[in-house]
Motif scaffolding. Structure first.
Motif, PDB file in Angstrom:
ATOM      1  N   VAL A  55       0.857  -1.189   0.000  1.00  0.00           N
ATOM      2  CA  VAL A  55       0.000   0.000   0.000  1.00  0.00           C
ATOM      3  C   VAL A  55       0.888   1.231   0.000  1.00  0.00           C
ATOM      4  O   VAL A  55       1.827   1.328   0.797  1.00  0.00           O
ATOM      5  N   ARG A  56       0.586   2.154  -0.903  1.00  0.00           N
ATOM      6  CA  ARG A  56       1.319   3.421  -0.992  1.00  0.00           C
ATOM      7  C   ARG A  56       0.446   4.520  -0.410  1.00  0.00           C
ATOM      8  O   ARG A  56      -0.610   4.828  -0.952  1.00  0.00           O
ATOM      9  N   TRP A  57       0.921   5.093   0.677  1.00  0.00           N
ATOM     10  CA  TRP A  57       0.142   6.040   1.490  1.00  0.00           C
ATOM     11  C   TRP A  57       0.837   7.400   1.440  1.00  0.00           C
ATOM     12  O   TRP A  57       2.019   7.522   1.766  1.00  0.00           O
ATOM     13  N   ALA A  58       0.099   8.413   1.056  1.00  0.00           N
ATOM     14  CA  ALA A  58       0.686   9.743   0.903  1.00  0.00           C
ATOM     15  C   ALA A  58       0.992  10.384   2.248  1.00  0.00           C
ATOM     16  O   ALA A  58       0.211  10.280   3.197  1.00  0.00           O
ATOM     17  N   VAL A  59       2.137  11.032   2.312  1.00  0.00           N
ATOM     18  CA  VAL A  59       2.501  11.892   3.440  1.00  0.00           C
ATOM     19  C   VAL A  59       2.916  13.236   2.866  1.00  0.00           C
ATOM     20  O   VAL A  59       3.141  13.378   1.665  1.00  0.00           O
ATOM     21  N   ASP A  60       3.024  14.220   3.729  1.00  0.00           N
ATOM     22  CA  ASP A  60       3.359  15.562   3.254  1.00  0.00           C
ATOM     23  C   ASP A  60       4.825  15.689   2.881  1.00  0.00           C
ATOM     24  O   ASP A  60       5.163  16.300   1.865  1.00  0.00           O
ATOM     25  N   LEU A 248      -0.027  -6.616   5.331  1.00  0.00           N
ATOM     26  CA  LEU A 248       0.743  -6.148   4.184  1.00  0.00           C
ATOM     27  C   LEU A 248       2.187  -6.612   4.265  1.00  0.00           C
ATOM     28  O   LEU A 248       2.754  -6.738   5.350  1.00  0.00           O
ATOM     29  N   ASP A 249       2.777  -6.834   3.112  1.00  0.00           N
ATOM     30  CA  ASP A 249       4.219  -7.059   3.060  1.00  0.00           C
ATOM     31  C   ASP A 249       4.958  -5.752   3.309  1.00  0.00           C
ATOM     32  O   ASP A 249       5.931  -5.700   4.065  1.00  0.00           O
ATOM     33  N   THR A 250       4.476  -4.696   2.664  1.00  0.00           N
ATOM     34  CA  THR A 250       5.158  -3.405   2.723  1.00  0.00           C
ATOM     35  C   THR A 250       4.149  -2.271   2.728  1.00  0.00           C
ATOM     36  O   THR A 250       3.161  -2.300   1.983  1.00  0.00           O
ATOM     37  N   LEU A 251       4.417  -1.289   3.552  1.00  0.00           N
ATOM     38  CA  LEU A 251       3.658  -0.048   3.582  1.00  0.00           C
ATOM     39  C   LEU A 251       4.618   1.054   3.158  1.00  0.00           C
ATOM     40  O   LEU A 251       5.614   1.314   3.838  1.00  0.00           O
ATOM     41  N   VAL A 252       4.340   1.678   2.019  1.00  0.00           N
ATOM     42  CA  VAL A 252       5.245   2.671   1.473  1.00  0.00           C
ATOM     43  C   VAL A 252       4.653   4.067   1.694  1.00  0.00           C
ATOM     44  O   VAL A 252       3.598   4.400   1.150  1.00  0.00           O
ATOM     45  N   LEU A 253       5.315   4.865   2.521  1.00  0.00           N
ATOM     46  CA  LEU A 253       4.905   6.251   2.747  1.00  0.00           C
ATOM     47  C   LEU A 253       5.550   7.101   1.673  1.00  0.00           C
ATOM     48  O   LEU A 253       6.774   7.132   1.540  1.00  0.00           O
TER      49      LEU A 253
END
Length: 794
Positions: A55-60, A248-253
């Motif tokens: 999952v690709r999760w947006a950060v500032d 999840l395998d990976t959480l990408v911020l």
């Protein structure tokens, strides 16, 4: 004076799945009533969530530090800490702290006399990633780093830790006994997050060792690569995790500015992102167009929105005529412009087609927007005038401007110190009173303000404010620029991204906080957002905001200072924001002879002692601040009905806080504060009575209204030391009632939270008052996979 920590909005805008409430570890569920808006996270049981995936999760922004207790920690710092470090207490869906069974079997007060003693019984399986058990040594090291006694530690807080007398091992290695020198009601706020002793054991390790890496962790995820080139932070499943494994395998911020998030979502670069009202509208339009296309065969033609949608037939005809006219130079320019417009329209259409695959989940953030009144000087130094301003406001109508178009509850906030659903919440607004024009007029009359009074002004002065509607900020404005100009103290400007205007726009994001000292790292990172849970909230927020304003000013170029025009010459003071009376006027040229004065009457407006009742109402002028201005303009209209002239002053975003709010160069302003689960600790510096310093200046901490009383301070102090939780909350409610009565700030509405997600992403979205349970976030299984698993269980 102790430093106080900021609590990051990484958890403020996050939520938690229901966690079991252990005996003696949490607050009651009855107090505070229901939340104003629940979580919208597509809650799904773990057996229906697929194992694996990314999952690709947006950060500032990428974080400047991974140490949440440093001044330049930001929202991304807090989000990472929540996934990789022990969180002894987390927030449930009502914003109440509950013990986290992944780390605690029990935590309770075991003695009150002669001193408070808290006993922590740790989960026997809890270990650091290097295999060492989590234990008393980690508690001791963090206490010594944060108690304020060793100035070699670059800390942003010591609230609570300075009240601890000693920490020792209990009967077993799994027990930690903490003895307090002074009773502390907010003891649950401590040791969350908990860092390993390798980070907190020495000043060097604390100051530098955890800025760019965390070699030892203890969460459902491990910290992977921090890649500045791709602006990503990878969090990978922790193989040593003793709890339920991460789905999840990976959480990408992924760092993406808010204005660019719709395009990033459409391009497949993000799976989840907090968005502004404009982004939410684009997704809604994409779904509407898709539905319309299914019901109208052969439908087509020019788009009803997006680039080119506003071009009239006459304008299109004129453009065609110029592009193919006799003037070759103009024709060439027009053809290039038409080609660029066509490309923009094509790109927009492609993005809209992709945005159909996203949903928008909505809730209310743990933060509220307020009308702040500067009570240090001028008409608002009179409590009667402040109370009159408050009684002139229809707070429900103001909340509806922001929240009603989103389909969110538009009930005004009734407390400065808690939000609906939290145990300390109670609507104490009756201590001031609701909207009542006659009452407001009576208060103003009692203060000596009269309609039709004589006004003496310099000859040639205009009858009204010369620049009441002038936009003197030079920050680029308009849709898509990613800055809505609304500030939550403790959260950074990069969060400003709400571009819709008028009464239908609701997004309002904010500006950040912290206080670098001496050689400590500068708090330049954007994205700060004060929190409701486990990361620093009120740690010298003002100085960090100033540092961030400097960064914004530097980014704007050498002319930024000149671009921040003002309509009042006294708004240019650049003194230290937490001190008043520092000689802002020094170094100015000698004053010119006073011009001749002329007399006139105030007409329908109020006047006193030859002066009209006119208040400077400061608003950010940056892009996306349309809804904030709409609220400000509606407030000005309400005040005009009782004879008060509100002079709207729009200033550049980078100067809004530093040159106006912090330095006291305003009468009225709109900005936001976060809610907190620990108001006795976190809210006190926001409402503390300003104190004179030895040099004659005024120390205001975070109380930018400069309004406070000894009684309010005493109630906070009593609440902080009261170990009976019910009694402590009663004291907090009494303090809130006194804050309402003092009328320094008027809570208006809880801020909206809009999150774009792939519909199949579950246990994630708009977390409301809670904190995310990272190990449960994942992709929903397909119906076939769910059915197969059910058969296998049989």
């Amino acid at each position: 004076m102790s430093q106080r920590r900021r609590r990051s909005l990484a958890f403020l805008t996050s939520g938690v799945l229901a966690l079991p409430l252990l005996a003696g570890c949490g607050a009651g569920d009855e107090e505070g009533g229901p939340v104003a808006a629940g979580q919208d996270i597509a809650m799904t049981s773990r057996d229906r969530v697929a194992d694996g995936g990314v999952v690709r999760w947006a950060v500032d922004t990428l974080p400047d530090t991974l140490n949440t207790f440093q001044a330049d920690a930001d929202a991304t710092t807090a989000r990472i800490a929540g996934a990789v470090l022990p969180q002894l207490f987390v927030m449930d869906a009502k914003g109440q702290p509950v013990a986290n069974p992944d780390y605690l079997e029990k935590a309770e007060i075991v003695a009150r006399e002669p001193k408070q003693v808290v006993l922590y019984k740790l989960n026997q399986q809890a270990v650091w990633s290097d295999g060492r058990e989590i234990g008393a040594a980690d508690f001791v090291a963090q206490w010594r780093a944060l108690n304020g006694k060793d100035s070699a530690y670059w800390t942003a807080r010591n609230a609570g830790y300075e009240r601890i007398e000693k920490i020792e091992r209990g009967k077993t290695d799994l027990e930690v006994k903490v003895t307090f020198a002074k009773p502390y009601t907010d003891w649950r706020s401590l040791f969350t997050p908990l860092y390993p002793k390798q980070v907190t054991g020495t000043p060097d390790a604390f100051n530098e060792g955890a800025r760019g890496a965390l070699k030892v962790t203890a969460g459902a995820f491990n910290l992977g690569a921090v890649d500045k080139k791709t602006a990503t932070v990878a969090l990978t499943r922790n193989a040593r995790w003793w709890g339920r494994p991460a789905k999840l395998d990976t959480l990408v911020l992924t760092a993406v500015p808010r204005a660019e998030r719709p395009a990033a979502l459409a391009a497949g670069k993000l799976d989840m992102a907090e968005i502004d009202r404009t982004g939410a509208d684009r997704i809604a339009l994409a779904h509407r167009d898709a539905k319309a296309a299914k019901g109208a065969e052969g439908a087509g033609g020019a788009p009803a929105h997006g680039p080119g949608a506003s071009v009239t037939a006459a304008q299109a005809t004129m453009s065609w005529a110029i592009a193919y006219g006799a003037d070759e130079s103009k024709a060439k320019e027009e053809q290039a412009s038409r080609a660029a417009n066509a490309e923009a329209a094509k790109k927009y259409a492609e993005e809209q087609n992709a945005l159909r695959t996203f949903a928008v989940r909505k809730s209310l953030e743990p933060a509220y927007t307020q009308l702040a009144m500067n009570g240090a000087s001028g008409p608002l130094a009179d409590e009667r005038v402040r109370r009159a301003v408050a009684r002139a406001l229809d707070r429900k109508a103001l909340a509806e401007i922001v929240l009603k178009p989103l389909g969110l509850p538009a009930k005004p906030v009734g407390s400065h110190l808690a939000l609906a659903g939290q145990p300390a919440y109670a609507d104490n607004s009756d201590a001031l009173g609701g909207q009542d024009t006659q009452a407001a007029q009576a208060l103003l009359a009692d203060a000596g303000w009269r309609r039709g009074g004589k006004i003496t002004e310099p000859a040639g002065a205009k009858a009204g404010p010369e620049a009441s509607s002038e936009d003197d900020g030079k920050t680029p404005a308009g849709p898509g620029t990613g800055n809505d100009g609304l500030y939550v103290v403790g959260q950074d400007d990069e969060r400003n991204g709400d571009e819709r205007g008028g009464d239908e726009r609701a997004g309002d994001e904010q500006g950040g906080a912290g206080n670098p000292q001496d050689a400590r790292p500068a708090a330049a990172g954007p994205g700060l957002s004060p929190a409701l849970t486990v990361t620093p909230l009120a740690a010298q927020q003002q100085a960090s905001l100033l540092a961030q304003a400097d960064v914004a000013r530097a980014a704007a170029g050498p002319d930024a200072a000149r671009d921040t025009a003002t309509t009042d010459t006294d708004t240019d003071a650049k003194g230290a924001p937490v001190r008043e009376g520092d000689g802002a006027g020094q170094g100015k040229a000698s004053a010119a002879p006073a011009p001749a004065k002329q007399a006139r009457t105030s007409g329908s407006m109020l006047a006193k002692d030859g002066k009209a009742l006119s208040l400077r109402f400061v608003l950010p002028s940056g892009p996306g601040s349309e809804s904030l201005r709409a609220v400000g303009e509606r407030i000005a209209q309400m005040l005009q009905k009782v004879g008060i002239q509100a002079e709207l002053k729009k200033v550049a975003d980078e100067s809004f806080f530093k040159d106006h709010i912090a330095s006291g160069q305003y009468d009225l302003a709109l900005y936001s504060w976060p809610a907190t689960a620990y108001p006795a600790t976190d809210a006190r510096p926001i409402f503390a009575k300003p104190e004179p310093a030895a040099d004659g200046s005024l120390l205001v901490e975070q109380n930018y209204t400069r309004v406070g009383t000894d009684h309010i301070d005493q109630l906070f102090d009593q609440a902080l030391g009261e170990l009976d939780e019910g009694a402590s909350r009663d004291l907090i409610r009494k303090a809130d009632a006194r804050i309402w009565a003092a009328a320094g700030s008027i809570p208006l509405y809880q801020r909206p939270e809009l999150v774009a997600v792939k519909p199949s992403l579950v246990n994630a979205g708009a977390f409301g008052l809670g904190a995310p349970r990272f190990q449960d976030i994942g992709w929903k299984k397909s119906p076939a996979a769910t059915e197969k698993n059910a058969k296998e269980k049989k």
